[in-house]
Design a protein around this motif. Sequence first.
Motif, PDB file in Angstrom:
ATOM      1  N   PHE A 193       0.836  -1.215   0.000  1.00  0.00           N
ATOM      2  CA  PHE A 193       0.000   0.000   0.000  1.00  0.00           C
ATOM      3  C   PHE A 193       0.870   1.265   0.000  1.00  0.00           C
ATOM      4  N   GLY A 194       1.845   1.223  -0.942  1.00  0.00           N
ATOM      5  CA  GLY A 194       2.720   2.382  -1.074  1.00  0.00           C
ATOM      6  C   GLY A 194       3.629   2.585   0.104  1.00  0.00           C
ATOM      7  N   GLY A 195       4.013   1.440   0.751  1.00  0.00           N
ATOM      8  CA  GLY A 195       4.874   1.578   1.932  1.00  0.00           C
ATOM      9  C   GLY A 195       4.176   2.363   3.007  1.00  0.00           C
ATOM     10  N   LEU A 196       2.837   2.092   3.126  1.00  0.00           N
ATOM     11  CA  LEU A 196       1.986   2.805   4.100  1.00  0.00           C
ATOM     12  C   LEU A 196       2.030   4.319   3.862  1.00  0.00           C
ATOM     13  N   GLY A 197       2.186   4.683   2.599  1.00  0.00           N
ATOM     14  CA  GLY A 197       2.159   6.099   2.220  1.00  0.00           C
ATOM     15  C   GLY A 197       3.515   6.768   2.184  1.00  0.00           C
ATOM     16  N   ILE A 198       4.490   6.195   2.903  1.00  0.00           N
ATOM     17  CA  ILE A 198       5.825   6.825   2.954  1.00  0.00           C
ATOM     18  C   ILE A 198       6.541   6.670   1.615  1.00  0.00           C
ATOM     19  N   TRP A 199       6.496   5.441   1.066  1.00  0.00           N
ATOM     20  CA  TRP A 199       7.129   5.183  -0.232  1.00  0.00           C
ATOM     21  C   TRP A 199       6.481   6.046  -1.312  1.00  0.00           C
ATOM     22  N   THR A 200       5.189   6.220  -1.235  1.00  0.00           N
ATOM     23  CA  THR A 200       4.470   7.026  -2.220  1.00  0.00           C
ATOM     24  C   THR A 200       4.961   8.463  -2.214  1.00  0.00           C
ATOM     25  N   LEU A 201       5.101   9.057  -1.016  1.00  0.00           N
ATOM     26  CA  LEU A 201       5.574  10.445  -0.931  1.00  0.00           C
ATOM     27  C   LEU A 201       7.009  10.573  -1.431  1.00  0.00           C
ATOM     28  N   ILE A 202       7.830   9.573  -1.096  1.00  0.00           N
ATOM     29  CA  ILE A 202       9.223   9.623  -1.546  1.00  0.00           C
ATOM     30  C   ILE A 202       9.308   9.563  -3.070  1.00  0.00           C
ATOM     31  N   ASP A 203       8.481   8.683  -3.687  1.00  0.00           N
ATOM     32  CA  ASP A 203       8.501   8.570  -5.147  1.00  0.00           C
ATOM     33  C   ASP A 203       8.013   9.834  -5.834  1.00  0.00           C
ATOM     34  N   VAL A 204       7.044  10.514  -5.227  1.00  0.00           N
ATOM     35  CA  VAL A 204       6.584  11.776  -5.809  1.00  0.00           C
ATOM     36  C   VAL A 204       7.740  12.762  -5.881  1.00  0.00           C
ATOM     37  N   LEU A 205       8.539  12.818  -4.824  1.00  0.00           N
ATOM     38  CA  LEU A 205       9.690  13.732  -4.803  1.00  0.00           C
ATOM     39  C   LEU A 205      10.765  13.279  -5.793  1.00  0.00           C
ATOM     40  N   LEU A 206      11.067  11.971  -5.829  1.00  0.00           N
ATOM     41  CA  LEU A 206      12.133  11.476  -6.701  1.00  0.00           C
ATOM     42  C   LEU A 206      11.785  11.614  -8.171  1.00  0.00           C
ATOM     43  N   ILE A 207      10.530  11.339  -8.526  1.00  0.00           N
ATOM     44  CA  ILE A 207      10.103  11.510  -9.919  1.00  0.00           C
ATOM     45  C   ILE A 207      10.001  12.989 -10.266  1.00  0.00           C
ATOM     46  N   GLY A 208       9.570  13.788  -9.295  1.00  0.00           N
ATOM     47  CA  GLY A 208       9.442  15.229  -9.543  1.00  0.00           C
ATOM     48  C   GLY A 208      10.771  15.887  -9.890  1.00  0.00           C
ATOM     49  N   VAL A 209      11.839  15.450  -9.230  1.00  0.00           N
ATOM     50  CA  VAL A 209      13.160  16.037  -9.509  1.00  0.00           C
ATOM     51  C   VAL A 209      13.891  15.293 -10.618  1.00  0.00           C
ATOM     52  N   GLY A 210      13.282  14.208 -11.141  1.00  0.00           N
ATOM     53  CA  GLY A 210      13.884  13.474 -12.249  1.00  0.00           C
ATOM     54  C   GLY A 210      14.909  12.437 -11.832  1.00  0.00           C
ATOM     55  N   TYR A 211      15.012  12.140 -10.522  1.00  0.00           N
ATOM     56  CA  TYR A 211      15.992  11.153 -10.067  1.00  0.00           C
ATOM     57  C   TYR A 211      15.568   9.742 -10.465  1.00  0.00           C
ATOM     58  N   VAL A 212      14.286   9.451 -10.399  1.00  0.00           N
ATOM     59  CA  VAL A 212      13.758   8.156 -10.826  1.00  0.00           C
ATOM     60  C   VAL A 212      13.249   8.289 -12.253  1.00  0.00           C
ATOM     61  N   GLY A 213      13.765   7.460 -13.142  1.00  0.00           N
ATOM     62  CA  GLY A 213      13.377   7.525 -14.548  1.00  0.00           C
ATOM     63  C   GLY A 213      13.005   6.163 -15.093  1.00  0.00           C
ATOM     64  N   PRO A 214      12.819   6.048 -16.407  1.00  0.00           N
ATOM     65  CA  PRO A 214      12.449   4.774 -17.030  1.00  0.00           C
ATOM     66  C   PRO A 214      13.458   3.680 -16.756  1.00  0.00           C
ATOM     67  N   ALA A 215      12.954   2.448 -16.664  1.00  0.00           N
ATOM     68  CA  ALA A 215      13.821   1.311 -16.356  1.00  0.00           C
ATOM     69  C   ALA A 215      14.822   1.019 -17.469  1.00  0.00           C
ATOM     70  N   ASP A 216      14.526   1.408 -18.709  1.00  0.00           N
ATOM     71  CA  ASP A 216      15.437   1.121 -19.808  1.00  0.00           C
ATOM     72  C   ASP A 216      16.592   2.109 -19.870  1.00  0.00           C
ATOM     73  N   GLY A 217      16.639   3.061 -18.945  1.00  0.00           N
ATOM     74  CA  GLY A 217      17.757   4.004 -18.898  1.00  0.00           C
ATOM     75  C   GLY A 217      17.620   5.193 -19.808  1.00  0.00           C
ATOM     76  N   SER A 218      16.477   5.380 -20.441  1.00  0.00           N
ATOM     77  CA  SER A 218      16.290   6.496 -21.367  1.00  0.00           C
ATOM     78  C   SER A 218      15.865   7.755 -20.620  1.00  0.00           C
ATOM     79  N   LEU A 219      15.829   8.853 -21.365  1.00  0.00           N
ATOM     80  CA  LEU A 219      15.406  10.143 -20.816  1.00  0.00           C
ATOM     81  C   LEU A 219      13.910  10.317 -20.996  1.00  0.00           C
ATOM     82  N   TYR A 220      13.324  11.166 -20.134  1.00  0.00           N
ATOM     83  CA  TYR A 220      11.917  11.546 -20.335  1.00  0.00           C
ATOM     84  C   TYR A 220      11.784  12.412 -21.585  1.00  0.00           C
ATOM     85  N   ILE A 221      10.602  12.407 -22.176  1.00  0.00           N
ATOM     86  CA  ILE A 221      10.322  13.307 -23.300  1.00  0.00           C
ATOM     87  C   ILE A 221      10.140  14.710 -22.757  1.00  0.00           C
TER      88      ILE A 221
END
Length: 221
Positions: A193-221
């Motif tokens: 359940f999103g790590g009880l909400g903690i993992w969800t908040l962390i992913d929002v921050l990581l994706i927002g700053v571009g640290y977490v990207g596609p698994a194939d190693g490519s760039l976002y459009i």
Amino acid sequence: MAAEAGPLGAVACLCRVLLFLSQFYILSGGESTDIPPYVMKCPSNGLCGRLPADCIECKTNSSCVYGKPAAFDCTVKPFVTCVDQDFRSQKNFVINMTCRFCWQLPETEYECSNSTACMTVSCPRQRYAANCTVRDHVHCLGNRTFPKMLYCNWTGGYKWSTALALSITLGGFGADRFYLGQWREGLGKLFSFGGLGIWTLIDVLLIGVGYVGPADGSLYI
């Protein structure tokens, strides 16, 4: 007599044909007259100074200073015709260009091969060996095709805005990770359940700053 004249006349005619062919071969230098492939890039009767680099040969100016304008003596290649400003045919002319080697050109003046085998989101950033070719109407010193180490910058079609929207709205179910091709992390978020909400908040921050990207190693459009 007429019967003898027939064969003799045929032999004489054949000799004249062979003599003509041998003279033609000698005058032509015994070489093929096939047109070189670079001629297809060379406009006929255009200005000599505007010919693509493949159509001319220039002498190296050893007195030029790097980064400064310099004059180079050039000659058109065989089978190439060009004119000067007064529309008079010429073979030798002068081109003004910046004194620098081809591999020192700005990135906008050459094209390089792409790689889809390197990770763009790795830290430190990965590089790959690319083969680069200078654009036709750009003049420079040295080889026009050269190797260069470039940063991985390819894209697999994933949108940053979509990943962020999924992370905010459905991140607790792992939708953002599933979208990015990260199935293990997606299943982990789904069953926790999103790590009880903690993992969800962390992913929002990581994706927002571009640290977490596609698994194939490519760039976002």
